[in-house]
Design an enzyme around this catalytic site. Structure first.
Site, PDB file in Angstrom:
ATOM      1  N   ASP A 181     -60.264  -8.851 -19.411  1.00  0.00           N
ATOM      2  CA  ASP A 181     -59.166  -8.308 -18.611  1.00  0.00           C
ATOM      3  C   ASP A 181     -58.002  -7.995 -19.561  1.00  0.00           C
ATOM      4  O   ASP A 181     -57.941  -6.919 -20.153  1.00  0.00           O
ATOM      5  CB  ASP A 181     -58.819  -9.321 -17.521  1.00  0.00           C
TER       6      ASP A 181
ATOM      7  N   ARG B 258     -68.207 -16.952  -6.734  1.00  0.00           N
ATOM      8  CA  ARG B 258     -68.960 -16.818  -7.990  1.00  0.00           C
ATOM      9  C   ARG B 258     -70.446 -16.584  -7.730  1.00  0.00           C
ATOM     10  O   ARG B 258     -71.131 -15.934  -8.498  1.00  0.00           O
ATOM     11  CB  ARG B 258     -68.831 -18.089  -8.833  1.00  0.00           C
TER      12      ARG B 258
ATOM     13  N   PHE C 190     -59.369  -6.354  -8.105  1.00  0.00           N
ATOM     14  CA  PHE C 190     -59.675  -7.769  -8.302  1.00  0.00           C
ATOM     15  C   PHE C 190     -61.139  -7.974  -7.988  1.00  0.00           C
ATOM     16  O   PHE C 190     -61.581  -7.828  -6.851  1.00  0.00           O
ATOM     17  CB  PHE C 190     -58.784  -8.671  -7.433  1.00  0.00           C
TER      18      PHE C 190
ATOM     19  N   GLY D 173     -67.381 -18.435 -15.905  1.00  0.00           N
ATOM     20  CA  GLY D 173     -67.876 -17.285 -15.150  1.00  0.00           C
ATOM     21  C   GLY D 173     -69.110 -16.627 -15.733  1.00  0.00           C
ATOM     22  O   GLY D 173     -69.860 -15.956 -15.026  1.00  0.00           O
TER      23      GLY D 173
ATOM     24  N   GLU E 125     -69.241 -12.516 -22.619  1.00  0.00           N
ATOM     25  CA  GLU E 125     -68.183 -12.659 -21.598  1.00  0.00           C
ATOM     26  C   GLU E 125     -68.631 -12.005 -20.295  1.00  0.00           C
ATOM     27  O   GLU E 125     -69.360 -11.009 -20.316  1.00  0.00           O
ATOM     28  CB  GLU E 125     -66.914 -11.934 -22.063  1.00  0.00           C
ATOM     29  N   ASP E 126     -68.166 -12.544 -19.182  1.00  0.00           N
ATOM     30  CA  ASP E 126     -68.412 -11.854 -17.915  1.00  0.00           C
ATOM     31  C   ASP E 126     -67.425 -10.700 -17.758  1.00  0.00           C
ATOM     32  O   ASP E 126     -67.797  -9.601 -17.384  1.00  0.00           O
ATOM     33  CB  ASP E 126     -68.359 -12.814 -16.714  1.00  0.00           C
TER      34      ASP E 126
HETATM   35  C1  PRP Z   1     -61.932 -15.265 -17.016  1.00  0.00           C
HETATM   36  C2  PRP Z   1     -63.076 -14.513 -17.659  1.00  0.00           C
HETATM   37  C3  PRP Z   1     -62.599 -14.331 -19.064  1.00  0.00           C
HETATM   38  C4  PRP Z   1     -61.098 -14.224 -18.919  1.00  0.00           C
HETATM   39  C5  PRP Z   1     -60.690 -12.796 -19.016  1.00  0.00           C
HETATM   40  O1  PRP Z   1     -62.073 -16.618 -17.280  1.00  0.00           O
HETATM   41  O2  PRP Z   1     -64.283 -15.225 -17.593  1.00  0.00           O
HETATM   42  O3  PRP Z   1     -62.946 -15.432 -19.897  1.00  0.00           O
HETATM   43  O4  PRP Z   1     -60.761 -14.742 -17.631  1.00  0.00           O
HETATM   44  O5  PRP Z   1     -59.317 -12.667 -18.873  1.00  0.00           O
HETATM   45  P1  PRP Z   1     -58.373 -12.178 -20.043  1.00  0.00           P
HETATM   46  O6  PRP Z   1     -59.037 -11.019 -20.720  1.00  0.00           O
HETATM   47  O7  PRP Z   1     -57.128 -11.757 -19.301  1.00  0.00           O
HETATM   48  O8  PRP Z   1     -58.127 -13.328 -20.963  1.00  0.00           O
HETATM   49  P2  PRP Z   1     -61.184 -17.750 -16.611  1.00  0.00           P
HETATM   50  O9  PRP Z   1     -60.230 -18.276 -17.624  1.00  0.00           O
HETATM   51  O10 PRP Z   1     -60.640 -17.280 -15.295  1.00  0.00           O
HETATM   52  O11 PRP Z   1     -62.271 -18.892 -16.401  1.00  0.00           O
HETATM   53  P3  PRP Z   1     -63.662 -18.811 -15.589  1.00  0.00           P
HETATM   54  O12 PRP Z   1     -64.635 -18.062 -16.457  1.00  0.00           O
HETATM   55  O13 PRP Z   1     -64.026 -20.224 -15.421  1.00  0.00           O
HETATM   56  O14 PRP Z   1     -63.396 -18.092 -14.278  1.00  0.00           O
END
Ligand code: PRP
Length: 170
Positions: free
Chosen positions: A99, A161, A148, A40, A95-96
């Site tokens: 969460d 995305r 979300f 992301g 990081e994007d």
């Molecule tokens: C998303 C986002 C972070 C992570 C955050 O990645 O880019 O890396 O989730 O969530 P957390 O704080 O609950 O761990 P994801 O694993 O969905 O992969 P992506 O970047 O390919 O969407």
């Protein structure tokens, strides 16, 4: 699914510039390694790096988290590791969105274990509602409590995305 704009492309551009200015000033003369957490982050990463006024090196890491679609389970594995040596180097993780904090906590440990001189974090979105792991965020784009979010790299089932702004799904 309906969506509502939360952060416009223009506001994103301004915030990225501010973050880049701060990072450039803090890391002047240090040549940090910027490590993007895939997938992301690619849009934020490339916008941010191109606004920096200092030399940097770049690399990427990918963590797969296993869980249901709208939540994450907290089980994290590195599925693609960094490829340049971070030993003795200042590392800035990009990081994007943060969460629960599980992904970042796991990756910080991984980079520290490789002997990085310092490990700091830049996250475009700090989403606080579901945080279960306390993680440091040194550079933050926006703090958002809940919802979300999609767009600017954030997905729902790999969709949305490519949207240039950040939206909340209804
Ligand atoms: C998303 C986002 C972070 C992570 C955050 O990645 O880019 O890396 O989730 O969530 P957390 O704080 O609950 O761990 P994801 O694993 O969905 O992969 P992506 O970047 O390919 O969407």
């Amino acid at each position: 699914m309906e969506r509502e704009i939360l952060i416009s492309p223009e506001d994103i551009r301004k915030r990225v510039k501010d973050l880049a200015a701060k990072i450039s000033s803090d890391y002047g003369g240090k040549e940090p390694i910027l490590v993007g957490i895939l997938n992301g982050v690619v849009f934020f990463f490339s916008d941010l790096v191109r606004e920096l006024t200092i030399p940097v090196k770049i690399d990427f890491i990918r963590a797969a988290s296993y869980g249901s679609q709208m939540t994450s389970s907290g089980t994290v594995k590195i599925s693609k590791d960094v490829e340049i040596s971070v030993q003795g180097k200042p590392v800035l993780l990009i990081e994007d969105i943060v969460d629960t904090g599980s992904t970042l906590a796991h990756i910080i440990d991984n980079i520290r274990n490789k002997g990085a001189d310092s490990v700091k974090v830049c996250a475009f979105i700090d989403k606080t509602e579901r945080r279960t792991k306390a993680v440091p965020i040194h550079y933050r784009g926006f703090e958002i409590e809940e919802g979300f979010l999609v767009g600017y790299g954030l997905d729902y089932n790999e969709q949305y995305r490519d949207l240039p702004g950040i939206y909340v799904l209804k």
